[in-house]
Design an enzyme around this catalytic site. Structure first.
Site, short mmCIF file in Angstrom:
data_model
loop_
_atom_site.label_atom_id
_atom_site.label_comp_id
_atom_site.label_asym_id
_atom_site.label_seq_id
_atom_site.Cartn_x
_atom_site.Cartn_y
_atom_site.Cartn_z
N TRP A 40 -19.10 -13.29 52.33
CA TRP A 40 -18.65 -14.17 53.41
C TRP A 40 -19.23 -15.56 53.15
O TRP A 40 -20.40 -15.66 52.76
CB TRP A 40 -19.20 -13.61 54.74
CG TRP A 40 -18.81 -14.36 55.96
CD1 TRP A 40 -17.76 -14.10 56.78
CD2 TRP A 40 -19.51 -15.47 56.55
NE1 TRP A 40 -17.74 -14.99 57.83
CE2 TRP A 40 -18.81 -15.85 57.71
CE3 TRP A 40 -20.64 -16.21 56.21
CZ2 TRP A 40 -19.20 -16.90 58.53
CZ3 TRP A 40 -21.03 -17.26 57.00
CH2 TRP A 40 -20.32 -17.60 58.16
N SER A 56 -23.15 -9.44 49.05
CA SER A 56 -23.44 -9.81 50.43
C SER A 56 -22.70 -8.88 51.40
O SER A 56 -22.93 -7.67 51.37
CB SER A 56 -23.09 -11.28 50.66
OG SER A 56 -23.62 -11.75 51.88
N MET A 57 -21.77 -9.39 52.22
CA MET A 57 -21.09 -8.49 53.15
C MET A 57 -20.23 -7.48 52.40
O MET A 57 -19.89 -6.42 52.93
CB MET A 57 -20.28 -9.25 54.19
CG MET A 57 -18.94 -9.79 53.76
SD MET A 57 -17.93 -10.32 55.19
CE MET A 57 -17.51 -8.76 55.96
N ASP A 87 -34.02 -15.31 48.67
CA ASP A 87 -32.80 -15.27 49.48
C ASP A 87 -33.19 -15.35 50.95
O ASP A 87 -33.86 -14.46 51.48
CB ASP A 87 -32.07 -13.96 49.18
CG ASP A 87 -30.72 -13.84 49.88
OD1 ASP A 87 -30.48 -14.54 50.87
OD2 ASP A 87 -29.92 -12.99 49.42
N HIS A 108 -29.50 -16.81 47.79
CA HIS A 108 -28.45 -15.84 48.09
C HIS A 108 -27.30 -15.95 47.08
O HIS A 108 -26.83 -14.95 46.55
CB HIS A 108 -27.94 -16.06 49.51
CG HIS A 108 -27.03 -14.99 50.00
ND1 HIS A 108 -27.41 -13.67 50.08
CD2 HIS A 108 -25.74 -15.02 50.44
CE1 HIS A 108 -26.42 -12.94 50.54
NE2 HIS A 108 -25.39 -13.73 50.76
#
Length: 282
Positions: free
Chosen positions: A33, A99-100, A233, A262
């Site tokens: 995202w 990530s997501m 991160d 990140h």
């Protein structure tokens, strides 16, 4: 352009845009995202050159996929992933979720099993559970942070996304000392991608990745798994997610990349690719 059609849930069908390159054992890349499959452009050539068939696709609401009003939850995202694997008849697949996108990995395996799956890679990923609560005191998202996402995305989405992407590519909290690890042009490019996404989908996904509990899902994982994370991160901190995911998946491997933010698939592209390719080769 290639699309996979997913039947609509009380609405129009959803078209998922995908790209398919190379030949060999398949690798499916699931983006984070608020980006799209374009965010993997630093990984696709390396994977193809190593002899893999590489499939990227845009999550519903993002990139060139349809932008429905509803359906931004992990049960639906996992069903969309299944539609991609089924439509392309992919087998012996490595799923890589950033990530997501790591949530899709956990929910897919928990719901549909591992018949098609060979390996998993959780990359700076949100599992096991971000929401901070009495039974999850080590979570990283509370009501105040959730409100920050909501207010930023509903009041001035472009300005919020620009601020978020500065954090996305900075090791540690942004400051006069800690600056993004990528160029201003790279941030602008990612901002262009993010701004084209569905405003509704962009907002709803923050609820999905912040409040979905993947702890039980992780217990269903039995295939070889790599957890790779940046030690700096601040978007999805290692202690909140990567460390706990590694501990939850028996036999998983862990790679912690030093001084990585990140967005390490861009800032630390070569190092990240090297570790993932080594895992795929085993």
């Amino acid at each position: 352009m290639p699309f996979i059609t997913v039947p609509g849930q009380n609405g129009p069908d959803v078209e998922l845009h995908y790209e398919d390159a190379g030949a060999g054992k398949p690798v499916v890349l699931i983006h984070g995202w608020p980006l799209s499959g374009r965010s993997w452009e630093g990984q696709v050539p390396a994977l193809v050159d190593a002899g893999h068939r590489v499939i990227t696709y845009d999550r519903r609401g993002f990139g060139q996929s349809s932008q429905p009003w509803n359906g931004y939850d992990y049960d639906t995202f996992a069903a969309d992933l299944k539609a991609v694997l089924d439509a392309l008849d992919l087998r012996d697949v490595t799923l890589i979720g950033f990530s997501m996108g790591g949530g899709e990995l956990a929910r897919y395996v928990s719901t549909y099993g591992t018949d098609r799956i060979a390996k998993l890679v959780f990359a700076s990923a949100v599992p096991p559970y971000l929401w901070k609560s009495d039974d999850n005191p080590d979570g990283g998202v509370d009501a105040g942070l959730a409100q920050w996402f909501h207010d930023g995305l509903t009041e001035d989405r472009p300005a919020f996304l620009k601020e978020f992407l500065q954090m996305f590519f900075t090791a540690g909290k942004p400051s006069l000392v800690n600056k993004p690890k990528v160029s201003a042009e790279q941030i602008a490019y990612n901002l262009d991608i993010a701004e084209l996404a569905s405003p509704k989908g962009t907002l709803d996904c923050t609820t999905a990745f912040a409040t979905t509990d993947f702890r039980d899902d992780l217990t269903k994982i039995t295939v070889p798994t790599l957890v790779i994370h940046g030690d700096s991160d601040t978007i999805v901190p290692f202690e909140v997610s990567g460390k706990r995911t590694h501990e939850a998946i028996s036999g998983s491997e862990l790679v912690l990349i030093e001084d990585a933010p990140h967005g390490l698939t861009v800032s630390h592209k070569d190092e990240w690719n090297r570790h993932v390719l080594a895992f795929l080769a085993r």
